[in-house]
Design a protein around this motif. Structure first.
Motif, PDB file in Angstrom:
ATOM      1  N   GLU A  67     -32.951  41.671 -20.576  1.00  0.00           N
ATOM      2  CA  GLU A  67     -32.605  42.440 -21.766  1.00  0.00           C
ATOM      3  C   GLU A  67     -31.331  41.901 -22.409  1.00  0.00           C
ATOM      4  O   GLU A  67     -30.977  42.305 -23.506  1.00  0.00           O
ATOM      5  N   ALA A  68     -30.640  40.991 -21.741  1.00  0.00           N
ATOM      6  CA  ALA A  68     -29.422  40.396 -22.284  1.00  0.00           C
ATOM      7  C   ALA A  68     -29.783  39.424 -23.410  1.00  0.00           C
ATOM      8  O   ALA A  68     -30.765  38.681 -23.317  1.00  0.00           O
ATOM      9  N   ALA A  69     -28.983  39.424 -24.447  1.00  0.00           N
ATOM     10  CA  ALA A  69     -29.272  38.593 -25.622  1.00  0.00           C
ATOM     11  C   ALA A  69     -29.207  37.097 -25.324  1.00  0.00           C
ATOM     12  O   ALA A  69     -29.912  36.308 -25.953  1.00  0.00           O
ATOM     13  N   ASP A  70     -28.398  36.703 -24.357  1.00  0.00           N
ATOM     14  CA  ASP A  70     -28.216  35.276 -24.086  1.00  0.00           C
ATOM     15  C   ASP A  70     -28.955  34.791 -22.834  1.00  0.00           C
ATOM     16  O   ASP A  70     -28.704  33.699 -22.335  1.00  0.00           O
ATOM     17  N   VAL A  71     -29.890  35.601 -22.326  1.00  0.00           N
ATOM     18  CA  VAL A  71     -30.655  35.249 -21.123  1.00  0.00           C
ATOM     19  C   VAL A  71     -32.129  35.542 -21.390  1.00  0.00           C
ATOM     20  O   VAL A  71     -32.472  36.598 -21.918  1.00  0.00           O
ATOM     21  N   TRP A 109     -42.836  35.231 -21.725  1.00  0.00           N
ATOM     22  CA  TRP A 109     -41.480  35.741 -21.891  1.00  0.00           C
ATOM     23  C   TRP A 109     -40.646  34.791 -22.741  1.00  0.00           C
ATOM     24  O   TRP A 109     -39.623  35.186 -23.286  1.00  0.00           O
ATOM     25  N   VAL A 110     -41.068  33.525 -22.805  1.00  0.00           N
ATOM     26  CA  VAL A 110     -40.379  32.492 -23.573  1.00  0.00           C
ATOM     27  C   VAL A 110     -41.422  31.747 -24.390  1.00  0.00           C
ATOM     28  O   VAL A 110     -42.457  31.352 -23.851  1.00  0.00           O
ATOM     29  N   ARG A 111     -41.132  31.573 -25.673  1.00  0.00           N
ATOM     30  CA  ARG A 111     -42.043  30.786 -26.527  1.00  0.00           C
ATOM     31  C   ARG A 111     -41.741  29.299 -26.367  1.00  0.00           C
ATOM     32  O   ARG A 111     -40.585  28.903 -26.260  1.00  0.00           O
ATOM     33  N   ARG A 120     -33.341  30.115 -20.743  1.00  0.00           N
ATOM     34  CA  ARG A 120     -32.029  30.530 -20.248  1.00  0.00           C
ATOM     35  C   ARG A 120     -32.221  31.482 -19.080  1.00  0.00           C
ATOM     36  O   ARG A 120     -32.810  32.554 -19.236  1.00  0.00           O
ATOM     37  N   VAL A 121     -31.730  31.065 -17.904  1.00  0.00           N
ATOM     38  CA  VAL A 121     -31.980  31.776 -16.646  1.00  0.00           C
ATOM     39  C   VAL A 121     -30.674  32.315 -16.092  1.00  0.00           C
ATOM     40  O   VAL A 121     -29.662  31.622 -16.061  1.00  0.00           O
ATOM     41  N   LEU A 122     -30.725  33.556 -15.613  1.00  0.00           N
ATOM     42  CA  LEU A 122     -29.599  34.150 -14.900  1.00  0.00           C
ATOM     43  C   LEU A 122     -30.025  34.342 -13.453  1.00  0.00           C
ATOM     44  O   LEU A 122     -30.980  35.052 -13.171  1.00  0.00           O
TER      45      LEU A 122
END
Length: 129
Positions: A67-71, A109-111, A120-122
């Motif tokens: 839900e984080a904008a940068d992940v 989840w990613v285009r 971008r992975v956390l």
């Protein structure tokens, strides 16, 4: 126990079962208990589960869209005990981390982009927050 969807993916020399985080939420059981049952632990052969009886074949990758904008995707690694009823959340596996982006793309989840796709992975095991 209810049916839990999982995907087996090979990352280098490690065998990792990949789970959606939500799929491991089972009423009245902790995630540790669910993983131990799935892998057939504790048992040095893990014959009643998907574990392979070695540390390189008893690993789990747990993923969720972030839900984080940068992940894009949150990644948690679990080393499932073989002879002990224990799940280690304090380590990581570079081989298993190789499957994270591919799974996130497959799940939508990613285009994908052309000619490259950034994911971008956390890693929640090492996140200092």
């Amino acid at each position: 126990m209810r049916e839990i969807a999982a995907t087996w993916m090979r990352g280098g020399t490690s065998k990792c079962w990949v789970f959606r985080r939500d799929d491991l939420q089972v009423p009245d059981l902790s995630v540790d208990e669910v993983l131990l049952r799935i892998y057939g632990s504790p048992d040095h052969r893990q014959v009643d589960g998907v574990g392979g009886g070695t540390s390189t074949t008893s690993k789990a990758v747990i993923l969720a869209p972030s839900e984080a904008a940068d992940v894009d995707v949150e990644y948690t690694f679990a080393q499932v005990g073989i002879e002990e009823a224990k799940v280690d959340w304090g380590s990581n596996c570079g081989n298993c981390s190789a499957v994270v982006a591919l799974f996130a793309i497959r799940e939508g989840w990613v285009r994908t982009g052309t000619p490259e796709t950034a994911v971008r992975v956390l890693n929640t095991n090492t996140d200092p927050a």
